[in-house]
Design a protein around this motif. Sequence first.
Motif, PDB file in Angstrom:
ATOM      1  N   GLU A   1      -1.723  17.140 -64.525  1.00 16.34           N
ATOM      2  CA  GLU A   1      -0.843  15.967 -64.527  1.00 16.34           C
ATOM      3  C   GLU A   1      -1.077  15.080 -65.748  1.00 16.34           C
ATOM      4  O   GLU A   1      -0.147  14.583 -66.370  1.00 16.34           O
ATOM      5  CB  GLU A   1      -1.082  15.156 -63.242  1.00 16.34           C
ATOM      6  N   SER A   2      -2.344  14.905 -66.088  1.00 15.00           N
ATOM      7  CA  SER A   2      -2.668  14.014 -67.202  1.00 15.00           C
ATOM      8  C   SER A   2      -2.221  14.588 -68.539  1.00 15.00           C
ATOM      9  O   SER A   2      -2.122  13.863 -69.526  1.00 15.00           O
ATOM     10  CB  SER A   2      -4.179  13.760 -67.244  1.00 15.00           C
TER      11      SER A   2
ATOM     12  N   SER B   1       0.579  28.703 -71.788  1.00 20.32           N
ATOM     13  CA  SER B   1      -0.616  29.319 -71.212  1.00 20.32           C
ATOM     14  C   SER B   1      -0.769  28.999 -69.730  1.00 20.32           C
ATOM     15  O   SER B   1      -0.213  28.014 -69.232  1.00 20.32           O
ATOM     16  CB  SER B   1      -1.869  28.838 -71.950  1.00 20.32           C
ATOM     17  N   MET B   2      -1.544  29.821 -69.035  1.00 18.82           N
ATOM     18  CA  MET B   2      -1.875  29.542 -67.642  1.00 18.82           C
ATOM     19  C   MET B   2      -2.630  28.219 -67.548  1.00 18.82           C
ATOM     20  O   MET B   2      -2.416  27.412 -66.645  1.00 18.82           O
ATOM     21  CB  MET B   2      -2.722  30.681 -67.062  1.00 18.82           C
ATOM     22  N   VAL B   3      -3.517  28.001 -68.518  1.00 21.69           N
ATOM     23  CA  VAL B   3      -4.229  26.727 -68.628  1.00 21.69           C
ATOM     24  C   VAL B   3      -3.521  25.929 -69.717  1.00 21.69           C
ATOM     25  O   VAL B   3      -3.683  26.208 -70.898  1.00 21.69           O
ATOM     26  CB  VAL B   3      -5.711  26.938 -69.000  1.00 21.69           C
ATOM     27  N   LEU B   4      -2.701  24.954 -69.320  1.00 26.41           N
ATOM     28  CA  LEU B   4      -1.918  24.191 -70.275  1.00 26.41           C
ATOM     29  C   LEU B   4      -2.798  23.549 -71.341  1.00 26.41           C
ATOM     30  O   LEU B   4      -3.724  22.813 -71.041  1.00 26.41           O
ATOM     31  CB  LEU B   4      -1.129  23.096 -69.536  1.00 26.41           C
TER      32      LEU B   4
ATOM     33  N   THR C   1      -1.356  14.827 -80.066  1.00 25.97           N
ATOM     34  CA  THR C   1      -1.018  14.620 -78.660  1.00 25.97           C
ATOM     35  C   THR C   1      -2.272  14.820 -77.803  1.00 25.97           C
ATOM     36  O   THR C   1      -3.308  15.263 -78.292  1.00 25.97           O
ATOM     37  CB  THR C   1       0.066  15.605 -78.174  1.00 25.97           C
ATOM     38  N   ALA C   2      -2.132  14.522 -76.511  1.00 21.89           N
ATOM     39  CA  ALA C   2      -3.263  14.670 -75.577  1.00 21.89           C
ATOM     40  C   ALA C   2      -3.179  15.985 -74.816  1.00 21.89           C
ATOM     41  O   ALA C   2      -3.710  16.106 -73.713  1.00 21.89           O
ATOM     42  CB  ALA C   2      -3.286  13.494 -74.599  1.00 21.89           C
TER      43      ALA C   2
ATOM     44  N   ALA D   1       1.979  14.710 -72.428  1.00 23.29           N
ATOM     45  CA  ALA D   1       1.818  15.140 -73.822  1.00 23.29           C
ATOM     46  C   ALA D   1       2.777  16.279 -74.174  1.00 23.29           C
ATOM     47  O   ALA D   1       3.061  16.506 -75.358  1.00 23.29           O
ATOM     48  CB  ALA D   1       0.379  15.583 -74.064  1.00 23.29           C
ATOM     49  N   VAL D   2       3.271  16.982 -73.156  1.00 25.52           N
ATOM     50  CA  VAL D   2       4.176  18.102 -73.411  1.00 25.52           C
ATOM     51  C   VAL D   2       5.454  17.617 -74.092  1.00 25.52           C
ATOM     52  O   VAL D   2       5.984  18.287 -74.989  1.00 25.52           O
ATOM     53  CB  VAL D   2       4.518  18.831 -72.086  1.00 25.52           C
ATOM     54  N   ILE D   3       5.948  16.458 -73.693  1.00 26.50           N
ATOM     55  CA  ILE D   3       7.175  15.908 -74.290  1.00 26.50           C
ATOM     56  C   ILE D   3       6.975  15.692 -75.791  1.00 26.50           C
ATOM     57  O   ILE D   3       7.821  16.069 -76.615  1.00 26.50           O
ATOM     58  CB  ILE D   3       7.562  14.583 -73.598  1.00 26.50           C
ATOM     59  N   ASP D   4       5.834  15.096 -76.149  1.00 22.72           N
ATOM     60  CA  ASP D   4       5.540  14.873 -77.570  1.00 22.72           C
ATOM     61  C   ASP D   4       5.388  16.200 -78.308  1.00 22.72           C
ATOM     62  O   ASP D   4       5.860  16.356 -79.444  1.00 22.72           O
ATOM     63  CB  ASP D   4       4.260  14.053 -77.722  1.00 22.72           C
TER      64      ASP D   4
END
Length: 415
Positions: free
Chosen positions: A308-309, A105-108, A152-153, A313-316
Amino acid sequence: MALFTLGINHRTAPLAVREPLAFHPEELRRALADLISRGWAQEAAILSTCNRTELYCEARDPSVARDWLTDYRRISASDIEPFLYTYPDREAVRHAFRVASGLDSMVLGEPQILGQMKDAMRIAREEGALGTTLHKLFQSAFAVAKDVRSTTAIGANIVSMAAAAVRLAERIFESIADQKLLLIGAGEMIELCAAHFAARKPKQIVVANRTLDRGQALAERFGATAIRLEDVAERLAEFDIVVSSTASQLPIIGLGLVERAIRARRHRPMFMVDLAVPRDVEVEVGELDDVFLYTVDDLAQVVESGLESRQAAVIDAEAIIGARVDAFFDWLHTRQAVPVIRSLRDSAERVRRHEMEHALKLLARGDEPARVLDELSQRLTNKFLHPPLQALSHGEGDRTELQALISRLFNLHHD
């Protein structure tokens, strides 16, 4: 038949290219009916939002979906080819899972896309375009999204499109509490914007909608008033902030209308946010000196806040998605084996019935039961072993490979 995804989104194409390919909900039904009834695809679902238009299909070839899209929209293939992406098989499944989880998404991490995917699935099911494969794909995507968001976050510190609109408005006006707000439309995006702007307690909130009852229902929740969409033309000059998101296929706010409103306002600035695709506000409006016009693509930089924060969480999330993609293809491969399994069972059942009838006849004429049972077991064993034994005796090609396969199928152990 192959499973694949064909699409265009905010990463691959500007708003002007995405607009002609957008589908509003009612048009989706007609499009799906055309896609399936004319034999372009066996199964299909269309996801159409302000940021993307995607076709999830089971069809002969991905080019079939592209040809249908250009034919249905009467667009030259050369005009959109550079902006399209196609994901086959495993990539298509992974993409669907990433979209549902908010990773594309545009907004992750934004959650709104999940509801939009559920709507796409529901419409496809109601139109008879959803088969076993796509139903499983979407259900798996929803399960993945739930897992990603709960473990995840990815959803932390999200700056939504609605929140971004408020931030931009606060750059133009010293205080939103002194401004009058016009919301055009009554869908989910306008509802989100209403909640965010209402928190700033603007001087007035008015909801304009084609259906007055629906507009009033939304207005009552935020202490606002409702008007008909056709009344916007004569009242536009009253408002300092205008947020629009409708399903109209043509602009509903033209250049001339805004020019008259600005003159009536004595050139006091007007802040406009157009969240619709296709756009509700004519492009030329953005060139007026006293108008600050933003589209969905213009909000991209604002929504980067807090990104950034969430990146860690993307990796998880990708690890969860990878495992679920493997699980989906395990199911798909099992399903592809179903006809063979069914045929094998049917063949064995025919042999069983035939031998059972033969044994019953022997018992009926008075043969000794123990001898009948022994003969039954021998005949069954011989008939079940006949195909593999014949293959081993007369099979062509790699006999070693055939022997290994039969050993595996019958769980044989050689000393």
